[in-house]
Design an enzyme around this catalytic site. Structure first.
Site, PDB file in Angstrom:
ATOM      1  N   ASP A   8      -7.983  -6.136  56.764  1.00  0.00           N
ATOM      2  CA  ASP A   8      -8.979  -6.973  55.923  1.00  0.00           C
ATOM      3  C   ASP A   8      -8.752  -6.092  54.682  1.00  0.00           C
ATOM      4  O   ASP A   8      -8.460  -4.885  54.451  1.00  0.00           O
ATOM      5  CB  ASP A   8     -10.276  -7.377  56.561  1.00  0.00           C
ATOM      6  CG  ASP A   8     -10.896  -8.452  56.194  1.00  0.00           C
ATOM      7  OD1 ASP A   8     -10.510  -9.130  55.205  1.00  0.00           O
ATOM      8  OD2 ASP A   8     -11.859  -8.893  56.825  1.00  0.00           O
ATOM      9  N   GLU A  10     -12.174  -5.949  52.452  1.00  0.00           N
ATOM     10  CA  GLU A  10     -13.719  -5.620  52.076  1.00  0.00           C
ATOM     11  C   GLU A  10     -13.992  -4.472  52.577  1.00  0.00           C
ATOM     12  O   GLU A  10     -14.858  -3.576  51.888  1.00  0.00           O
ATOM     13  CB  GLU A  10     -14.782  -6.653  52.953  1.00  0.00           C
ATOM     14  CG  GLU A  10     -14.585  -7.926  52.076  1.00  0.00           C
ATOM     15  CD  GLU A  10     -13.652  -9.094  52.772  1.00  0.00           C
ATOM     16  OE1 GLU A  10     -12.773  -8.609  53.459  1.00  0.00           O
ATOM     17  OE2 GLU A  10     -13.799 -10.212  52.598  1.00  0.00           O
ATOM     18  N   HIS A  60      -7.139 -11.184  55.462  1.00  0.00           N
ATOM     19  CA  HIS A  60      -8.130 -11.323  54.292  1.00  0.00           C
ATOM     20  C   HIS A  60      -7.733 -12.760  53.857  1.00  0.00           C
ATOM     21  O   HIS A  60      -6.731 -12.972  53.381  1.00  0.00           O
ATOM     22  CB  HIS A  60      -7.946 -10.183  53.295  1.00  0.00           C
ATOM     23  CG  HIS A  60      -8.892 -10.485  52.216  1.00  0.00           C
ATOM     24  ND1 HIS A  60     -10.171 -10.420  52.191  1.00  0.00           N
ATOM     25  CD2 HIS A  60      -8.563 -10.826  50.732  1.00  0.00           C
ATOM     26  CE1 HIS A  60     -10.677 -10.640  51.107  1.00  0.00           C
ATOM     27  NE2 HIS A  60      -9.947 -10.622  50.185  1.00  0.00           N
ATOM     28  N   HIS A 107     -15.253  -4.967  58.138  1.00  0.00           N
ATOM     29  CA  HIS A 107     -16.451  -4.938  57.286  1.00  0.00           C
ATOM     30  C   HIS A 107     -17.574  -5.331  58.364  1.00  0.00           C
ATOM     31  O   HIS A 107     -17.209  -5.943  59.478  1.00  0.00           O
ATOM     32  CB  HIS A 107     -16.466  -6.290  56.152  1.00  0.00           C
ATOM     33  CG  HIS A 107     -15.998  -7.334  56.295  1.00  0.00           C
ATOM     34  ND1 HIS A 107     -16.855  -8.256  57.053  1.00  0.00           N
ATOM     35  CD2 HIS A 107     -14.837  -7.848  56.413  1.00  0.00           C
ATOM     36  CE1 HIS A 107     -16.096  -9.448  57.400  1.00  0.00           C
ATOM     37  NE2 HIS A 107     -14.847  -9.149  57.013  1.00  0.00           N
ATOM     38  N   HIS A 119     -19.786 -10.176  56.355  1.00  0.00           N
ATOM     39  CA  HIS A 119     -19.912 -11.513  56.636  1.00  0.00           C
ATOM     40  C   HIS A 119     -19.321 -11.638  58.003  1.00  0.00           C
ATOM     41  O   HIS A 119     -18.461 -10.870  58.425  1.00  0.00           O
ATOM     42  CB  HIS A 119     -19.216 -12.285  55.354  1.00  0.00           C
ATOM     43  CG  HIS A 119     -17.829 -12.138  55.351  1.00  0.00           C
ATOM     44  ND1 HIS A 119     -17.442 -10.906  54.806  1.00  0.00           N
ATOM     45  CD2 HIS A 119     -16.816 -12.697  55.860  1.00  0.00           C
ATOM     46  CE1 HIS A 119     -15.891 -11.020  54.703  1.00  0.00           C
ATOM     47  NE2 HIS A 119     -15.623 -12.142  55.296  1.00  0.00           N
TER      48      HIS A 119
END
Ligand SMILES: [Zn+2]
Length: 285
Positions: A8, A10, A60, A107, A119
């Site tokens: 990902d 973040e 992502h 994240h 999130h």
């Protein structure tokens, strides 16, 4: 030893704010380089520990899940990218042939304070996601899906928040803290040039642990899974119309959608669908 790496953005080293991870941001192109470098570090660590195959999957959502730089990624791996994958949107390559899962650039879950860009699946639409009553993030969903295949989580890289959340369900996993979250959009960062060394070491230790049988698959969550998605905004008419045609979804109140899933393949796909289910007439996932 087959290693699966979910990547990902973040949680990539050096990135702390939303413009860093979306196309219009001034440093987005640079962020893609950092993301690729963090991934390459994990790939190198996996091979240091004796991996024979490394499969990378992009997680992502920006740019149809195509963010890694294909001309800079370690040529020893394969990369699953692009939207519309069969099976779970971002877990198409995860199956029982995998020996260990590494989560790079992940994240914290929705509702984390602090937690850099925290999130769960959809920042714009979801306020909180719970599974059997427990708040969950993307690493939880990966751990549950991997556990269904008997595959353990070996590593997470990102901030201290996602590290702690992964350790709660995978206590023997390696955590590499490439930045310390100070809020949801600020952090104290290790420069990427140094962070990649930590990631490589962490990935090597994780794959060594997997090879030695020291990691346990996560099986703490009994199926079927009752998944509640709390929306940021009240359900609009088009969302209500779409869900009314799909009996596997229940609108508990005007902010909460519930689904009960037999496994995490369908569970993840339904959660991902709720991220775009307000588009008129879109009823496939
Ligand atoms: Zn992301």
């Amino acid at each position: 030893m087959k290693v699966y790496i979910s990547v990902d953005m973040e949680g990539v080293s050096g990135l702390v704010r939303w413009p860093d991870v979306i196309t219009s941001g001034i440093d987005y192109a640079r962020g893609r380089r950092f993301m690729t470098a963090d991934t390459n570090a994990a790939i190198a660590g996996a091979y240091d520990a004796g991996a024979t195959e490394v499969l990378v999957e992009e997680n992502h959502g920006v740019e149809d899940l195509c963010n890694l730089l294909m001309d800079e990624i370690d040529p020893r791996c394969r990369v699953i990218r692009g939207a519309g994958r069969p099976y779970s949107t971002t877990m198409a390559g995860l199956d029982a042939s995998v020996d260990v899962v590494l989560l790079v650039g992940h994240h914290g879950r929705a509702g984390s304070r602090p937690g850099i860009m925290a999130h769960t699946v959809s920042y714009g639409e979801f306020k909180l996601v719970t599974l059997n009553g427990r708040p969950v993030g993307e690493p939880d969903l990966f751990a549950i899906r991997a556990g269904e295949f008997g595959v353990p989580i070996g590593l997470v890289t990102g901030d201290q928040v996602v590290g702690a959340q992964v350790l709660a369900i995978a206590p023997s996993a390696e955590t590499v803290e490439v930045k310390r979250a100070l809020s949801n959009v600020a952090g104290d960062c290790i420069p990427p040039a140094r962070a990649v060394n930590l990631i490589r070491d962490g990935a090597r230790r994780a794959v060594e642990s997997a090879a030695a049988g020291r990691l346990e698959p996560y099986r703490g969550e009994p199926a079927p899974y009752t998944i509640d998605v709390a929306l940021r905004n009240p359900a609009c008419d088009s969302l209500k119309e779409n869900l009314a045609a799909l009996p596997e979804f229940e609108l508990v109140d005007d902010h909460v959608v519930r689904t009960v899933a037999e496994d995490m393949d369908v569970g993840f796909r339904r959660v991902a669908y709720l991220g775009y289910a307000k588009r008129p007439g879109v009823r496939r996932y």
